[in-house]
Design a protein around this motif. Structure first.
Motif, short mmCIF file in Angstrom:
data_model
loop_
_atom_site.label_atom_id
_atom_site.label_comp_id
_atom_site.label_asym_id
_atom_site.label_seq_id
_atom_site.Cartn_x
_atom_site.Cartn_y
_atom_site.Cartn_z
N GLY A 264 43.01 33.25 37.08
CA GLY A 264 43.19 32.63 37.71
C GLY A 264 45.09 31.88 38.17
O GLY A 264 45.52 30.83 39.11
N GLN A 265 45.36 31.62 37.04
CA GLN A 265 47.58 31.61 36.72
C GLN A 265 48.28 32.38 37.85
O GLN A 265 49.13 31.98 38.26
N LEU A 266 47.31 33.65 38.75
CA LEU A 266 48.46 34.12 39.49
C LEU A 266 48.27 33.72 40.08
O LEU A 266 49.21 33.73 41.85
N SER A 267 47.92 32.47 40.88
CA SER A 267 48.23 31.16 42.02
C SER A 267 49.64 30.87 42.12
O SER A 267 49.96 30.85 43.32
N VAL A 268 50.45 30.89 40.65
CA VAL A 268 51.36 30.66 40.90
C VAL A 268 52.66 31.55 40.61
O VAL A 268 53.58 31.24 41.96
N PRO A 269 52.45 33.15 40.35
CA PRO A 269 53.36 33.73 41.33
C PRO A 269 53.06 33.95 42.38
O PRO A 269 54.53 34.39 43.19
N ASP B 264 40.66 45.42 27.50
CA ASP B 264 40.40 44.88 27.04
C ASP B 264 37.99 45.29 26.63
O ASP B 264 37.63 44.81 27.87
N PRO B 265 38.30 46.27 25.84
CA PRO B 265 36.64 46.55 25.97
C PRO B 265 35.17 44.87 26.10
O PRO B 265 34.43 45.69 26.78
N ALA B 266 36.10 44.00 25.18
CA ALA B 266 34.40 43.05 25.24
C ALA B 266 34.50 42.69 27.02
O ALA B 266 33.63 41.95 26.76
N ILE B 267 35.70 42.50 27.81
CA ILE B 267 35.61 42.48 29.16
C ILE B 267 35.65 43.23 30.64
O ILE B 267 35.42 42.77 31.88
N THR B 268 35.06 44.04 30.06
CA THR B 268 35.75 45.67 30.89
C THR B 268 34.51 44.83 32.14
O THR B 268 34.70 45.93 33.37
N GLY B 269 32.80 44.59 31.97
CA GLY B 269 32.29 44.33 33.17
C GLY B 269 32.69 43.36 33.62
O GLY B 269 33.00 43.31 35.32
N GLU B 270 33.46 42.81 33.64
CA GLU B 270 33.89 41.57 34.50
C GLU B 270 35.42 41.83 35.16
O GLU B 270 35.95 41.18 35.88
N ILE B 271 36.17 43.00 35.47
CA ILE B 271 37.33 43.50 35.93
C ILE B 271 37.08 43.64 37.72
O ILE B 271 37.96 42.55 37.73
N PRO B 272 36.54 44.20 37.90
CA PRO B 272 35.59 42.96 39.57
C PRO B 272 35.87 41.54 39.54
O PRO B 272 36.04 41.21 40.95
N ALA B 273 35.06 41.17 39.49
CA ALA B 273 35.38 39.57 39.35
C ALA B 273 36.30 39.26 39.03
O ALA B 273 36.91 38.51 40.02
N VAL B 274 37.10 39.57 38.13
CA VAL B 274 39.26 39.43 37.82
C VAL B 274 39.77 39.57 38.73
O VAL B 274 40.61 38.75 39.53
N LEU B 275 39.21 40.98 39.91
CA LEU B 275 40.36 41.26 40.93
C LEU B 275 39.81 40.04 42.02
O LEU B 275 40.61 39.89 42.88
N VAL B 276 38.54 40.23 41.70
CA VAL B 276 38.39 38.98 42.83
C VAL B 276 38.47 37.37 43.12
O VAL B 276 39.12 37.13 43.96
N MET B 277 39.02 37.26 41.58
CA MET B 277 39.72 36.02 41.43
C MET B 277 41.42 35.97 42.02
O MET B 277 41.36 35.09 42.00
N ALA B 278 41.77 37.39 41.18
CA ALA B 278 43.05 37.27 41.94
C ALA B 278 43.00 36.94 43.45
O ALA B 278 44.28 36.60 43.96
N ALA B 279 42.84 37.65 43.76
CA ALA B 279 42.26 37.62 45.92
C ALA B 279 42.14 36.07 46.07
O ALA B 279 42.84 34.89 47.14
N ALA B 280 41.37 35.29 45.29
CA ALA B 280 40.55 33.48 45.23
C ALA B 280 42.62 32.61 44.98
O ALA B 280 43.15 32.09 45.55
N ALA B 281 43.19 33.52 44.04
CA ALA B 281 44.36 33.11 43.89
C ALA B 281 45.54 33.00 44.79
O ALA B 281 46.19 32.10 44.70
N LEU B 282 45.48 34.21 45.39
CA LEU B 282 46.43 34.21 47.17
C LEU B 282 45.76 33.51 47.79
O LEU B 282 47.23 32.75 48.04
N LEU B 283 44.90 33.31 47.89
CA LEU B 283 44.28 32.18 48.89
C LEU B 283 44.63 30.94 48.62
O LEU B 283 45.27 30.13 49.59
N TRP B 284 45.03 30.64 47.20
CA TRP B 284 45.45 28.78 47.29
C TRP B 284 46.30 28.90 47.69
O TRP B 284 47.05 27.71 47.51
N ALA B 285 47.71 29.97 46.68
CA ALA B 285 49.01 29.82 47.26
C ALA B 285 49.14 29.96 48.56
O ALA B 285 49.82 28.84 48.54
N GLY B 286 48.32 30.51 49.61
CA GLY B 286 48.69 30.35 51.01
C GLY B 286 48.59 28.70 51.59
O GLY B 286 48.99 28.65 52.03
N GLY B 287 47.72 28.27 50.46
CA GLY B 287 46.97 27.10 50.90
C GLY B 287 47.94 25.90 50.58
O GLY B 287 48.48 25.17 51.32
#
Length: 299
Positions: free
Chosen positions: A103-108, A143-166
Motif C-alpha cells: 500500500g505504500q506505493l500510493s505515494v510514488p 519471500d518464500p513465506a508469502i509466495t501465495g500472497e503475490i496475486p493479492a499484493v499485485l491487486v493491492m498495488a492496483a488499489a494504490a494507483l487508484l488511491w493516488a488518482g483520488g
C-alpha cells in the motif's frame, strides 16, 4: 464567492494531532476491512460501507458549482473503485501485513501521476525515492513465506494507483467541506457497487443476519472511524497543504497496519517483509521530504 484556502507548508499542533488520527484510523482499518470482508463479501462490504457513509454525511451533502464533476469523480475513484480493489486484495490475502507494505506505493504513484497530469518535474532525489519504494515492494516477491500472497499484493498495488488518482482529484476540491466530500464518496460508491453486490453476492446478503457483534463493531469503525473521520481529515489536510507536506505525516500508517494485522490475525512478519517494508518506507520518506525539482526558466 468563497476564496479557496491557500496551501501552507507548516503544520500547527492541532493539525499534527489530526495527522496522527489519520494514521491510527487507516492502520486499524486494515484489520476492520479484513474482518468484514471475510464475514460478508468484497462488493457487498464496500456497498454497505459507502451507503452508511452517505447517510451519515447526508446533512452536509451539497452540489458545488464548478466542482460537482470533480466530487463525483473523487467518489467514483475513492469510494468505489479504490475500495473495491482493496477489498478484493484483502479477500485474496492471508498475510495482511504484506498488503500494508504494498500500500505504500500510493505515494510514488501520487508523485508519478502528478508529473503526468500537472507536469510537475521530478528531482533526481525524488526519482531515486520512487525507485526505492518500488524496489522494496518487489522484494516481497522473493519471500518464500508469502509466495501465495503475490496475486493479492499485485491487486493491492492496483488499489494504490487508484488511491493516488483520488488524491489528484482532491487537489481540485479546495474549499469543499470534508463532510460534503465524504458524502459524495459514499453516494458514488454505493451507486456504483450496490447493483453488482445484489446481482452477484446474494448468498452473502442472505448471511447478513448471522454476522456477530464483533463484525458489526469493525464495520462501524470502518464507516465512521476510517472513512468519515480518517478520510475526511486527510481530505481536509490535502486541501490546505501540499501533498509533499501532508504525506510524511501519515507514513506511520503502513507500519502500524502491519503490526496491528500481525497481532490480530497471528500472521508472521518475516525478515524479508521487514527489509522490503523499510526500503519502501525509505523511498517514501525521500519522495516526501526531498525538495521538488525547480521549474525551468522560460526561454
Amino acid at each position: 464567492m468563497t476564496t479557496p484556502p491557500r496551501h501552507h507548508e507548516h503544520f500547527g499542533a492541532s493539525e499534527l494531532g489530526l495527522a496522527m488520527v489519520v494514521n491510527i484510523a487507516f492502520a486499524l482499518n486494515i484489520v476492520a476491512m479484513k474482518v468484514v470482508v471475510g464475514a460478508t463479501a468484497p462488493l457487498l462490504s464496500v456497498a454497505l460501507r459507502m451507503g452508511v457513509v452517505f447517510l451519515l454525511c447526508l446533512p452536509w451533502f451539497r452540489r458545488v458549482p464548478g466542482k460537482t464533476l470533480a466530487l463525483a469523480a473523487y467518489g467514483a475513484l475513492n469510494g468505489g473503485l479504490f475500495l473495491l480493489v482493496l477489498n478484493l486484495a484483502l479477500d485474496m490475502a492471508t498475510n495482511v501485513g504484506a498488503l500494508a507494505i504494498a500500500g505504500q506505493l500510493s505515494v510514488p504513484f501520487s508523485l508519478l501521476l502528478g508529473a503526468l497530469v500537472f507536469r510537475e518535474r521530478l528531482s533526481p532525489m525524488r526519482s531515486g525515492g520512487v525507485a526505492l519504494a518500488f524496489g522494496g515492494v518487489v522484494l516481497l516477491v522473493f519471500d518464500p513465506a508469502i509466495t501465495g500472497e503475490i496475486p493479492a499484493v499485485l491487486v493491492m498495488a492496483a488499489a494504490a494507483l487508484l488511491w493516488a488518482g483520488g488524491t489528484l482529484v482532491q487537489r481540485r476540491l479546495a474549499g469543499v467541506s470534508a463532510l460534503n466530500t465524504q458524502a459524495w464518496n459514499g453516494l458514488m460508491g454505493a451507486i456504483l457497487l450496490a447493483p453488482f453486490a445484489i446481482g452477484l453476492e446474494g448468498k452473502a446478503i442472505a448471511r447478513l443476519p448471522q454476522v456477530g457483534w464483533s463484525v458489526i463493531g469493525w464495520f462501524a469503525f470502518s464507516c465512521i472511524g476510517a472513512t468519515v473521520i480518517g478520510q475526511g481529515a486527510l481530505a481536509w489536510l490535502l486541501q490546505r497543504h501540499p501533498i509533499s507536506t501532508v504525506m510524511p505525516l501519515v507514513l506511520a500508517s503502513p507500519v502500524m497496519a502491519t503490526l496491528f494485522a500481525s497481532l490480530y490475525f497471528a500472521t508472521p512478519i518475516t525478515p524479508l517483509m521487514i527489509l522490503g517494508g523499510l526500503i519502501a518506507l525509505a523511498g517514501v520518506v525521500i519522495i516526501t521530504l526531498a525538495a521538488p525539482a525547480k521549474a525551468s526558466a522560460p526561454a
